[in-house]
Design a protein around this motif. Structure first.
Motif, PDB file in Angstrom:
ATOM      1  N   GLU A   1      64.598  57.919-108.854  1.00 26.21           N
ATOM      2  CA  GLU A   1      64.143  56.999-107.538  1.00 26.21           C
ATOM      3  C   GLU A   1      62.722  56.733-107.726  1.00 26.21           C
ATOM      4  O   GLU A   1      61.914  57.577-107.918  1.00 26.21           O
ATOM      5  CB  GLU A   1      64.526  57.580-106.373  1.00 26.21           C
ATOM      6  CG  GLU A   1      64.324  56.668-105.248  1.00 26.21           C
ATOM      7  CD  GLU A   1      64.982  57.199-103.899  1.00 26.21           C
ATOM      8  OE1 GLU A   1      65.821  56.755-103.304  1.00 26.21           O
ATOM      9  OE2 GLU A   1      64.207  58.241-103.384  1.00 26.21           O
TER      10      GLU A   1
ATOM     11  N   ARG B   1      60.046  54.770-105.302  1.00 25.41           N
ATOM     12  CA  ARG B   1      59.694  54.170-104.069  1.00 25.41           C
ATOM     13  C   ARG B   1      58.136  53.535-103.962  1.00 25.41           C
ATOM     14  O   ARG B   1      57.278  54.550-104.403  1.00 25.41           O
ATOM     15  CB  ARG B   1      59.996  55.063-103.095  1.00 25.41           C
ATOM     16  CG  ARG B   1      61.510  55.113-102.712  1.00 25.41           C
ATOM     17  CD  ARG B   1      61.702  55.776-101.465  1.00 25.41           C
ATOM     18  NE  ARG B   1      63.204  55.880-101.384  1.00 25.41           N
ATOM     19  CZ  ARG B   1      63.808  54.893-100.822  1.00 25.41           C
ATOM     20  NH1 ARG B   1      63.346  53.666-100.345  1.00 25.41           N
ATOM     21  NH2 ARG B   1      65.297  54.811-100.431  1.00 25.41           N
TER      22      ARG B   1
ATOM     23  N   ASP C   1      62.475  50.934-102.582  1.00 28.73           N
ATOM     24  CA  ASP C   1      63.100  51.450-103.950  1.00 28.73           C
ATOM     25  C   ASP C   1      63.002  50.401-104.868  1.00 28.73           C
ATOM     26  O   ASP C   1      63.843  49.271-104.895  1.00 28.73           O
ATOM     27  CB  ASP C   1      64.698  51.765-103.691  1.00 28.73           C
ATOM     28  CG  ASP C   1      65.531  52.703-104.551  1.00 28.73           C
ATOM     29  OD1 ASP C   1      64.727  52.386-105.691  1.00 28.73           O
ATOM     30  OD2 ASP C   1      66.323  52.924-104.491  1.00 28.73           O
TER      31      ASP C   1
ATOM     32  N   HIS D   1      64.045  50.015-108.172  1.00 18.56           N
ATOM     33  CA  HIS D   1      65.159  49.945-108.899  1.00 18.56           C
ATOM     34  C   HIS D   1      66.329  49.354-108.275  1.00 18.56           C
ATOM     35  O   HIS D   1      67.408  49.178-108.641  1.00 18.56           O
ATOM     36  CB  HIS D   1      65.448  51.073-109.657  1.00 18.56           C
ATOM     37  CG  HIS D   1      64.536  51.413-110.695  1.00 18.56           C
ATOM     38  ND1 HIS D   1      64.719  50.940-112.045  1.00 18.56           N
ATOM     39  CD2 HIS D   1      63.198  51.905-110.886  1.00 18.56           C
ATOM     40  CE1 HIS D   1      63.691  51.238-112.676  1.00 18.56           C
ATOM     41  NE2 HIS D   1      62.750  51.815-112.124  1.00 18.56           N
ATOM     42  N   ALA D   2      66.317  49.386-106.884  1.00 20.97           N
ATOM     43  CA  ALA D   2      67.539  48.911-106.024  1.00 20.97           C
ATOM     44  C   ALA D   2      67.170  47.366-105.770  1.00 20.97           C
ATOM     45  O   ALA D   2      68.075  46.787-105.171  1.00 20.97           O
ATOM     46  CB  ALA D   2      67.606  49.518-104.703  1.00 20.97           C
TER      47      ALA D   2
END
Length: 321
Positions: free
Chosen positions: A72, A74, A79, A81-82
């Motif tokens: 992850e 942040r 986030d 990569h989200a």
């Protein structure tokens, strides 16, 4: 922590190795393997290690120039990569990258003024009429002359091209910059100028840096905390002064022993590591450094040492500590 601008948790970046007639995955190159750290607002965090230790891949995966395998990242709680493509594009101006080779990251057929102003237009941050003025302002801030704006990349020296790379990174008023070996190819006198420029820009614009380098003497001048990488993993993380005064990991000690002292006729006791860094496609069992460690014990060959906090803000992965 509320003051953290960036938080990286158990980040992994693996590249598949394929083989056979069907091209099946038979293994992985573990370029970044379970890396965790945080960077506070306004600080310069250094990543050091030998070539091939995974520093640049870590920086590129953090900015999502490469997709992660696991973990992850942040940025101010977001986030990275989200995010979908549109959300990531909106975040891009706040996170910038300075490439190791400024010449290869510039289009040889595009004038510098156009290259610097391109992102402002692409993201709609300024109208066309105001772009040139903004470009000239940032170029002056980075020590470039007004007449440089109409020149092509091949007409600049290495130091000037690095200043162009820095100008392009700060053009969008970012909060966070990953600087990948930004002074490694420069003469020592030019290195000092670029390091001073980084410090001045940070003070003026409250920038936060991830500074990637294999040169510990450069990192010592610029960074507040330092992480030491080897074969894709963090072996030690500490405040700069503590790391240079009393390194804990044998690998950190070996790296520091190669840094010359600023005192004439005084030398450090040189620690020369035997052998080469193992392949990230087939890392050693146990501690990844045990094949080159002068203090290796049986437990080092068998068990992976935990990356643990040994004192306030001081982390190390070593069975000997």
């Amino acid at each position: 922590m509320e003051n953290n601008l960036l938080e990286v948790h158990r980040l992994k970046k693996y590249y598949p190795i394929t083989g056979g007639l069907l091209g099946r995955t038979i293994g992985h190159v573990k370029a970044v393997d379970d890396v965790s750290f945080s960077i506070q607002k306004g600080e310069t965090f250094g990543l050091v290690g030998e070539s091939g230790s995974g520093k640049s891949t870590t920086g590129r995966t953090i900015l999502r120039l490469l997709e992660k395998t696991e973990g992850e990242v942040r940025f101010q709680g977001i986030d990275v990569h989200a995010l979908n493509r549109q959300e990531l594009r909106a975040l891009r101006p706040r996170m910038q990258y300075i490439f190791q080779d400024p010449y290869s990251s510039l289009n040889p057929r595009v004038r510098i003024g156009e290259a610097l102003g391109e992102a402002l237009l692409d993201h709609g941050l300024l109208p066309q009429a105001e772009v040139r003025e903004r470009v000239l302002e940032v170029m002056a801030l980075c020590g470039l002359a007004t007449y440089h704006v109409d020149r092509y990349p091949h007409e600049f020296s290495g130091g000037q091209r690095q200043r162009i790379g820095i100008a392009r990174a700060i053009m969008m008023n970012p909060d966070f910059i990953v600087a990948d070996e930004p002074v490694s190819a420069l003469d020592v006198s030019i290195q000092a100028q670029i390091i001073n420029l980084f410090a001045e820009l940070q003070e003026q614009r409250k920038l936060t840096y991830l500074f990637i380098s294999h040169d510990l003497s450069v990192v010592e001048h610029l960074c507040t905390r330092i992480g030491v990488m080897y074969l894709g993993s963090l072996l030690e993380l500490a405040p700069r002064d503590e790391l240079f005064l009393e390194p804990l990991h044998p690998y950190t000690k070996a790296l520091l022993s190669s840094v010359p002292l600023p005192i004439p006729k005084k030398k450090r006791e040189r620690i020369v590591l035997q052998g080469d860094m193992p392949s990230p496609a087939n890392p050693p069992t146990g501690c990844k450094f045990h094949t080159r460690c002068p203090y290796v014990k049986d437990i080092c060959r068998q068990e992976v040492p935990a990356f643990r906090e040994v004192s306030t803000d001081r982390f190390v992965a070593c069975h000997l500590v």
